[in-house]
Scaffold this motif. Sequence first.
Motif, PDB file in Angstrom:
ATOM      1  N   MET A   1       0.845  -1.180   0.000  1.00 18.66           N
ATOM      2  CA  MET A   1       0.000   0.000   0.000  1.00 18.66           C
ATOM      3  C   MET A   1       0.887   1.237   0.000  1.00 18.66           C
ATOM      4  O   MET A   1       1.858   1.302   0.735  1.00 18.66           O
ATOM      5  CB  MET A   1      -0.907   0.004   1.244  1.00 18.66           C
ATOM      6  N   THR A   2       0.571   2.200  -0.848  1.00 21.91           N
ATOM      7  CA  THR A   2       1.335   3.437  -0.898  1.00 21.91           C
ATOM      8  C   THR A   2       0.428   4.627  -0.668  1.00 21.91           C
ATOM      9  O   THR A   2      -0.747   4.617  -0.998  1.00 21.91           O
ATOM     10  CB  THR A   2       2.039   3.620  -2.257  1.00 21.91           C
ATOM     11  N   ASP A   3       0.996   5.658  -0.088  1.00 23.42           N
ATOM     12  CA  ASP A   3       0.319   6.938   0.052  1.00 23.42           C
ATOM     13  C   ASP A   3       1.257   7.952  -0.558  1.00 23.42           C
ATOM     14  O   ASP A   3       2.325   8.213  -0.024  1.00 23.42           O
ATOM     15  CB  ASP A   3       0.053   7.245   1.523  1.00 23.42           C
ATOM     16  N   ALA A 127       4.137  -1.166   3.793  1.00 20.57           N
ATOM     17  CA  ALA A 127       3.451   0.022   3.279  1.00 20.57           C
ATOM     18  C   ALA A 127       4.499   1.092   3.026  1.00 20.57           C
ATOM     19  O   ALA A 127       5.590   1.074   3.610  1.00 20.57           O
ATOM     20  CB  ALA A 127       2.402   0.510   4.277  1.00 20.57           C
ATOM     21  N   TYR A 128       4.163   2.048   2.160  1.00 22.14           N
ATOM     22  CA  TYR A 128       5.120   3.076   1.767  1.00 22.14           C
ATOM     23  C   TYR A 128       4.420   4.422   1.679  1.00 22.14           C
ATOM     24  O   TYR A 128       3.311   4.526   1.152  1.00 22.14           O
ATOM     25  CB  TYR A 128       5.742   2.734   0.409  1.00 22.14           C
ATOM     26  N   ILE A 138       3.625  13.842   9.703  1.00 21.98           N
ATOM     27  CA  ILE A 138       3.023  13.164   8.546  1.00 21.98           C
ATOM     28  C   ILE A 138       3.448  11.702   8.521  1.00 21.98           C
ATOM     29  O   ILE A 138       2.631  10.803   8.299  1.00 21.98           O
ATOM     30  CB  ILE A 138       3.430  13.874   7.241  1.00 21.98           C
ATOM     31  N   VAL A 139       4.736  11.453   8.764  1.00 21.03           N
ATOM     32  CA  VAL A 139       5.241  10.077   8.776  1.00 21.03           C
ATOM     33  C   VAL A 139       4.569   9.277   9.882  1.00 21.03           C
ATOM     34  O   VAL A 139       4.098   8.150   9.669  1.00 21.03           O
ATOM     35  CB  VAL A 139       6.771  10.068   8.953  1.00 21.03           C
ATOM     36  N   ASP A 145      -1.445   4.123  11.048  1.00 28.83           N
ATOM     37  CA  ASP A 145      -2.504   3.387  10.340  1.00 28.83           C
ATOM     38  C   ASP A 145      -2.068   1.967   9.986  1.00 28.83           C
ATOM     39  O   ASP A 145      -2.914   1.143   9.616  1.00 28.83           O
ATOM     40  CB  ASP A 145      -2.889   4.122   9.053  1.00 28.83           C
ATOM     41  N   HIS A 146      -0.769   1.679  10.073  1.00 31.86           N
ATOM     42  CA  HIS A 146      -0.262   0.396   9.599  1.00 31.86           C
ATOM     43  C   HIS A 146       0.514  -0.397  10.652  1.00 31.86           C
ATOM     44  O   HIS A 146       0.705  -1.607  10.483  1.00 31.86           O
ATOM     45  CB  HIS A 146       0.639   0.621   8.378  1.00 31.86           C
ATOM     46  N   LEU A 147       0.961   0.269  11.704  1.00 33.22           N
ATOM     47  CA  LEU A 147       1.688  -0.398  12.774  1.00 33.22           C
ATOM     48  C   LEU A 147       0.911  -0.249  14.077  1.00 33.22           C
ATOM     49  O   LEU A 147       0.140   0.696  14.259  1.00 33.22           O
ATOM     50  CB  LEU A 147       3.085   0.214  12.945  1.00 33.22           C
ATOM     51  N   ASP A 148       1.126  -1.177  14.985  1.00 34.27           N
ATOM     52  CA  ASP A 148       0.469  -1.155  16.289  1.00 34.27           C
ATOM     53  C   ASP A 148       1.375  -0.413  17.273  1.00 34.27           C
ATOM     54  O   ASP A 148       2.370  -0.962  17.742  1.00 34.27           O
ATOM     55  CB  ASP A 148       0.206  -2.586  16.763  1.00 34.27           C
TER      56      ASP A 148
END
Length: 265
Positions: A1-3, A127-128, A138-139, A145-148
């Motif tokens: 997944m990329t943003d 994810a990237y 921002i990072v 959203d992708h790590l706990d």
Amino acid sequence: MTDQGFSADYIDTSVPHSARMYDWFLDGKDHYAADVVAAKKVMTLMPGVKDTARSNREFMHRATRYLSQAGVNQFLDIGTGIPTEPNLHQVAQRITPNARVVYADNDPIVLRHAEALLLGTPEGRTAYIHADIRSPEIVLSYAQDHLDFTRPIGLSLVALMQFVTDDQGPYRIVKRLLDPLVPGSYLMLSHVTWEFDPEIWERVDAIYRAGGTPVKARSHDEVTRFFDGLEMRDPGVTLSTRWHPDDEMRVRDEQPLYVGVARKT
């Protein structure tokens, strides 16, 4: 997944970029004429720069294995660079197949090749995001959203902070990235130093500055400061080839590169 938030179609090939120069140092293929010209200028000042780049990459591999074996199965890798196998997620997922990795970089060519960073194990997740470390919020927002963030995370800042100058608040940025990480998280960091040959660094900086990315080499004390408040892992902040050397290392000579791994307590 990329943003993205950025079009990878726009790549200014007329000026060198640090990530593409690094790719050339590693004998990669994703660079342009301007990058090669600048990289060769650096090489005239630092004939061993290719070994320094390889040593840096080998530290990343060893540190990722170290953290994976310590039970860390989530990583936030900022300043990812152009994919060069094995990438961080490949190293981690060989040990922990369900490892999750978020990559971040600000070079559009890395974004163009991001798919290579997203091919991992079925159990894991990668994810990237196209983002700059100078915007840590921002990072972090994307990473959350992708790590706990209720479990330990390995923060990887490999050969990155040298591109954050003193006036940009490098220590404040690292602290901001570490603040939301829970105890048991780790920082793995590498950084070039001027201490081997102080006279060349202004000239090296001029080459990078021409591409819009100044480089700031730092002393052992300055690099150690990035780990303030953390529990250093042995052998502390040391030269790259002295940090847990193993049989897989291709570069064994000392390089002008300090590295370290520390745990948040």
